[in-house]
Design a protein around this motif. Structure first.
Motif, PDB file in Angstrom:
ATOM      1  N   SER B 185       0.888  -1.272  -0.162  1.00  0.00           N
ATOM      2  CA  SER B 185       0.267  -0.016   0.130  1.00  0.00           C
ATOM      3  C   SER B 185       0.728   1.236  -0.041  1.00  0.00           C
ATOM      4  N   ARG B 188       3.238   1.199  -3.520  1.00  0.00           N
ATOM      5  CA  ARG B 188       2.440   2.472  -4.596  1.00  0.00           C
ATOM      6  C   ARG B 188       1.590   3.421  -4.362  1.00  0.00           C
ATOM      7  N   ALA B 189       1.293   3.864  -3.204  1.00  0.00           N
ATOM      8  CA  ALA B 189       0.558   5.409  -2.512  1.00  0.00           C
ATOM      9  C   ALA B 189       2.195   6.614  -2.610  1.00  0.00           C
ATOM     10  N   GLN B 192       2.728   6.580  -6.805  1.00  0.00           N
ATOM     11  CA  GLN B 192       1.179   7.641  -7.197  1.00  0.00           C
ATOM     12  C   GLN B 192       1.654   8.840  -6.450  1.00  0.00           C
ATOM     13  N   GLU B 441      -5.128  -2.838  -2.877  1.00  0.00           N
ATOM     14  CA  GLU B 441      -5.427  -1.329  -3.981  1.00  0.00           C
ATOM     15  C   GLU B 441      -6.445  -0.380  -2.825  1.00  0.00           C
ATOM     16  N   ILE B 442      -6.923  -0.507  -2.207  1.00  0.00           N
ATOM     17  CA  ILE B 442      -7.665  -0.177  -1.251  1.00  0.00           C
ATOM     18  C   ILE B 442      -6.770   0.958  -0.804  1.00  0.00           C
ATOM     19  N   GLU B 445      -4.313   3.852  -2.195  1.00  0.00           N
ATOM     20  CA  GLU B 445      -5.972   4.446  -2.370  1.00  0.00           C
ATOM     21  C   GLU B 445      -5.549   5.401  -1.591  1.00  0.00           C
ATOM     22  N   ARG B 446      -6.006   4.996  -0.222  1.00  0.00           N
ATOM     23  CA  ARG B 446      -6.539   5.996   0.881  1.00  0.00           C
ATOM     24  C   ARG B 446      -5.005   6.753   1.635  1.00  0.00           C
ATOM     25  N   ASN B 449      -4.347   9.667  -1.061  1.00  0.00           N
ATOM     26  CA  ASN B 449      -5.640  10.155  -0.420  1.00  0.00           C
ATOM     27  C   ASN B 449      -5.109  11.075  -0.265  1.00  0.00           C
TER      28      ASN B 449
END
Lengths: 148, 500, 365
Positions: B185, B188-189, B192, B441-442, B445-446, B449
């Motif tokens: 997580s 990936r974050a 991104q 994936e979640i 994204e979190r 975010n």
């Protein structure tokens, strides 16, 4: 067609999908508590979490292209909608002979013997006109509704 | 067995009018606080098992559950609080060191909340980040003293550096202390959002080599997972000398958390405790650190910045100055509120100093010595929100690490039980039943975010101050004013009091 | 009691104007006074001043110290200090006349000096470094004394009052310079201290400035690492030292200094050719702490020319014009047309885009 797919690696085995399936097929589609406490008999979940921890995933009808259950059905209750591809059991015509259960290669049909004996299976929440309740409520995106 | 003197910490309240006995709570609690009584056909709870992680509360489809503090009170005593008494019961029962997870939770002053930011009024305009450029680009790495030009062309070669789109990185949390899905997580974050995550001292899982461009690989006293491939896989290397949550001691990973994947990544046998030595046994002094820094640079062909992470301790400013002079490209300072997967309770709660004071002291010291421009400073620990970030940068940090906040974005509810390996949120655990609860994936994204949200907020605050590039805030302590601070505090922080 | 510059940071708005003759032809201070007087509304009578280059040809190789003294002791201390470090080849009271708008102020004296050779070799410093160090020392340690300017063949003239009155007070019509810059000040409170007026100077550098820099704290703390003492706590002082550090100490080209102080945005840098992108990235990476963030327009004067510059998003007005060998810059176009009604070209420079006027034969400021 769009189907429900399970991502086994993210299924946490909580069975929230089953809860919401029951609610979606009850008379109280917006009230979980009433669906469970007031409706008698309580609808059966049409999605079932199979598990052998840590592996778990939610299983429901695959809505096969060439659905064996429709061919096995002796009354024509089990039909595949030619337009949407959704396989549904028309409960008023179902006689509870369980031939469909024998024919289903996935074990996705279950017996409902609470009143009149009928075969119970996923209808992709066709009545609701939106994303199936199991997918919508899966807390970990382990169920997806998509075209593959 | 003698009587266990401990009483429950939490009370599980189940609204029977709402509970549908669906057993979601039963299936979600790794502490087995809930169970299904088949005879009574209903779900029941055991308060003493509850750690208040709130997994059941959040998952309950009918919101029938809530957790509150167990109402049992000890007789009021300012010195001998319930917590103090229970700690003694525990130690009297076990004869062991008290162990805990997450950061210091004691009510020490939070200096972030005693510093206020400035904004422009009349004499210069504030800048609207929705309509005008607002730059947060940040470089982490060593810089030369000056640039040289020959016939208008730059001839100075800049040392390797990390380039960040936002001055926030994810701090070191090892694979082992947290799950692979948590690592995925954060990796990936980072990719991104144009920033970096840190492997911690547990090596880099082979699935994550693809995120190497956004990875800081850590080298700690246990050298877990360190080989040439690992060193070259990341964008930068961080030598971990100390950690804010437990200055002076090494990492602790209980054998239960060392499954085959952790074992392979850490390069240690499955099921063995991974206890890092307290010091690096090849660093007993600053000149040894100098050698390790250059060994690592040598091993990576001088292509990666090499930083050093230390816990904020009393003499932090002088130590940081030594580190800068020993050739580190960046210095990470971790305050006493920094998180951890596992630490002795007394160390966590009583060793080290607040990051705000440490950061200010280090920045001031390096400036007094004229070497602040040469190295980058990353401030770690207790960054809770974007205004903490802004304040840290105004005090003098180049960027900040976030650990606890990042985990909270992934679902952590701060129950402080990371050390048990039974994290119900799938973060601080290796139990395959639990790790799958964190869908990367979640998670990605979190976490992304969160970074993006803070980025927007930082831009708003910068614009308010009439600044459109982050470098103009860095060390700009005129943008800060203190409230409710002593003269001594203000002096160390290098800021004026509100109203001055 | 109100605090003066150096004890407190005072924001202010302003008017600026500058004229230069690129051939080095000298002209009197009348035009610059007319130009800055026209922008009377941009000042509030709390500070005005001028810098002039080429005014002391007879002492062209001497450092010309303009001094403010609050009392006799300060003067005695400074003169003693001068005699220790310098050969003083001339000194007098700066001529002034009584003007209604200028109240009582400090004694204004000037000295033409050269550093003593033995001091330079003792400290192993260049002449400029030595003089700069002494300027800091005087401002820092001798109470009641303030160095107004310290460059060669130049001088600064400033006071509390409207700039046109300041010009009259110092009889600037009697001086001849090839570069004149001027400043009218609108501070947000009333310090009433002459030293706080602009221009601010160090050695040959002079700065007149309009704006308030939000990055001041970051700029200041970076400059302090290089030994600068920001005694006045003004933007103008900080900007002067930024230029001094980059141009004199680090010896970077003028355009590099401009890039550092009014840096292009990263989105623009991304579109530059590779060589340039690399250089500009390095400049922003290294000299980011010198970026002047927030509104400003400045005129930097030196013996070799002048440069006008806006902040990178142009939050302050600045207009430039040319006529023959003359270059004009001003806060307002009217400030130029008042003294040059028919310029050859007039333009408003973009944010971060310097207007550079160099004397013939010079390559940098």
């Amino acid at each position: 067609m769009k189907r429900v797919y399970a991502k086994e690696e993210y299924c946490v085995g909580c069975r929230v999908c089953e809860v919401h399936c029951i609610v979606a097929h009850s008379d109280y589609k917006n009230d979980i508590v009433k669906a469970f406490k007031k409706q008698n008999p309580r609808p059966l979940p049409r999605i079932l979490v199979e598990e052998n921890r840590p592996i778990s995933f939610a299983l429901q009808c695959r809505h096969c292209e060439d659905a064996p259950c429709t061919k096995a059905c002796i009354t024509g209750a089990m039909q595949k909608d030619p337009e949407t591809g959704v396989v549904t059991n028309e409960e008023s015509r179902c006689v509870g002979c369980w031939t469909c259960i024998l024919a289903c290669p996935y074990g996705a049909i279950s017996r409902n013997e609470q009143g009149k004996k009928v075969a119970s299976k996923c209808d992709l929440c066709s009545d609701l006109g939106y994303t199936p309740a199991c997918v919508k409520n899966c807390p970990n995106n382990a169920l997806v509704f998509e075209e593959r | 067995m003698s009587l266990d003197l401990l009483t429950p910490e939490f009370l599980i309240e189940r609204d029977r009018n709402r509970c549908i006995d669906c057993q979601v709570c039963v299936r979600q609690c790794a502490n087995e606080a809930h169970s299904f009584d088949a005879e009574e056909e209903k779900v029941v709870s055991k308060d003493e098992k509850c750690v208040a992680c709130q997994r059941c509360v959040v998952m309950c489809p009918t919101h029938a559950l809530s957790i509150r503090r167990f109402p049992l009170e000890f007789r009021e005593n300012a010195l001998w609080t319930g917590r103090t008494i229970k700690d003694i019961y525990k130690q009297a029962a076990t004869g062991g060191i008290l162990s805990t997870g997450m950061g210091n939770d004691k009510p020490y002053p939070i200096y972030w909340d005693h510093m206020l930011l400035n904004a422009s009024q009349v004499t210069n305009p504030s800048i609207d980040p929705l309509r005008e450029p607002m730059e947060l680009k940040t470089f982490i790495g060593r810089k030369p003293e000056k640039l040289e030009f020959k016939e208008g062309k730059l001839i100075t070669k800049l040392p390797p550096r990390m380039e960040l789109d936002v001055p926030i990185l994810f701090s070191a949390m090892s694979f082992g202390s947290i799950s692979l899905n948590a690592h995925k997580s954060l990796a990936r974050a980072s990719q991104q959002e144009g920033t970096f995550w840190n492997t911690g001292e547990g090596g880099l899982h082979k699935d994550l080599y693809q995120y190497g461009g956004n990875t800081i690989v850590q080298v700690a006293s246990g050298r877990f997972g360190v080989d040439p491939e690992y060193l070259n896989a990341g964008a930068a290397i961080e030598i971990k000398i100390g950690q804010g949550a437990k200055p002076g001691i090494g990492g602790h990973l209980p054998g239960e958390k060392v499954n085959w994947e952790v074992s392979e990544t850490r390069m240690i046998p499955e099921g063995t405790d991974a206890i890092s030595p307290a010091p690096h046994h090849d660093i007993y002094s600053i000149e040894d650190l100098h050698q390790l820094i250059f060994s690592l640079k040598e091993a990576t062909n001088y292509k990666k910045p090499v930083g050093v992470k230390i816990a904020a301790v009393h003499n932090v400013a002088a130590i940081a100055s030594g580190i800068a002079r020993a050739g580190a490209d960046f210095i990470t300072i971790d305050g006493f509120r920094g998180g951890t997967g596992s630490a002795p309770l007394r160390t966590r709660d009583s060793v080290g100093i607040p990051i705000e004071l440490a950061l200010a002291a280090v920045d001031t010291r390096l400036r007094d010595e004229g070497i602040r421009g040469l190295v980058s400073i990353i401030s770690a620990s207790s960054i809770r929100n974007s205004s903490d970030v802004v304040k840290a940068i105004a005090l003098g940090a180049d960027a900040v690490y976030i650990g606890t906040a990042a985990l909270i974005s992934l679902g952590c509810h701060m129950c402080q039980k990371c050390n048990t390996g039974k994290c119900n949120w799938g973060i601080a655990t290796q139990d395959p039943n639990l790790t799958k609860r964190l869908n990367p994936e979640i998670g990605a994204e979190r976490a992304a975010n969160l970074i993006r949200a803070w980025k927007h907020e930082i831009k708003e605050m910068l614009g308010g101050m009439g600044i459109n590039a982050l470098e103009s805030l860095r060390g700009n302590r005129l943008m800060l004013r203190g409230v409710w601070l002593s003269d001594r505090d203000l002096n160390i922080l290098g800021i004026k009091a509100a109203g001055e | 009691m109100l605090l003066r510059e150096g004890e407190i940071r005072i924001p202010s708005g302003c008017a600026i104007s500058g004229i230069m003759n690129k051939k080095g032809q000298v002209f009197s201070g009348e035009d610059i006074i007319k130009s800055i007087a026209l922008m009377h509304d941009r000042s509030n009578g709390l500070g005005g001043g001028f810098a002039a280059y080429g005014i002391y040809p007879e002492y062209a190789e001497h450092y010309a110290f303009h001094m403010f003294y609050d009392d006799v002791t300060a003067k005695e201390d400074v003169e003693h200090f001068f005699h220790l470090n310098f050969v003083v080849d001339g000194s007098d009271r700066v001529p002034t006349r009584k003007v209604k708008g200028i109240g009582s102020g400090p004694e204004v004296w000037r000295y033409f000096v050269k550093p003593k050779e033995e001091k330079l070799s003792e400290l192993e410093l260049s002449e400029d470094d030595f003089v700069a160090r002494l300027v800091f020392e005087i401002n820092d340690t001798i109470p009641g004394a303030f160095v107004v300017s310290s460059g060669k063949n130049m001088g600064a003239f400033k006071a509390v009052g409207y700039p046109e009155d300041v010009g009259e007070y110092y009889k600037l019509e009697e001086y001849k310079a090839y570069i004149w810059t001027a400043h009218g000040r609108f501070p947000t409170n009333t310090p009433g201290w002459w030293g706080g007026a602009h221009p601010f100077t160090l050695l040959d550098w002079s700065i007149v400035h309009n704006g308030e820099i939000s990055s001041y704290g970051a700029n200041k703390r970076y400059l302090e690492m290089f030994g600068y003492k920001l005694a006045l706590q003004t933007d103008t002082e900080a900007i002067t030292y930024c230029f001094d550090l980059l141009l004199r100490q680090h010896k970077v080209p003028l355009e590099v200094a401009v890039t550092a102080l009014a840096a292009p945005f990263w989105s623009d840098i991304a579109r530059m050719p590779e060589d340039q992108r690399e250089a500009v990235t390095a400049i922003r990476n290294l000299y980011g702490p010198l970026l002047l963030n927030g509104p400003f327009s400045i005129i930097l004067g030196s013996r070799k020319g002048m440069m006008a510059l806006n902040d990178r998003v142009k939050l302050r007005s600045l207009v430039a014009a040319t006529k023959g060998d003359f270059l004009y810059v001003s806060s307002e176009e009217s400030g130029i047309r008042e003294i040059c009604p028919d310029p050859d070209t007039v333009w408003a420079p973009k944010g971060g885009e310097p207007v550079i006027g160099l004397l013939e034969g010079e390559e940098t400021l």
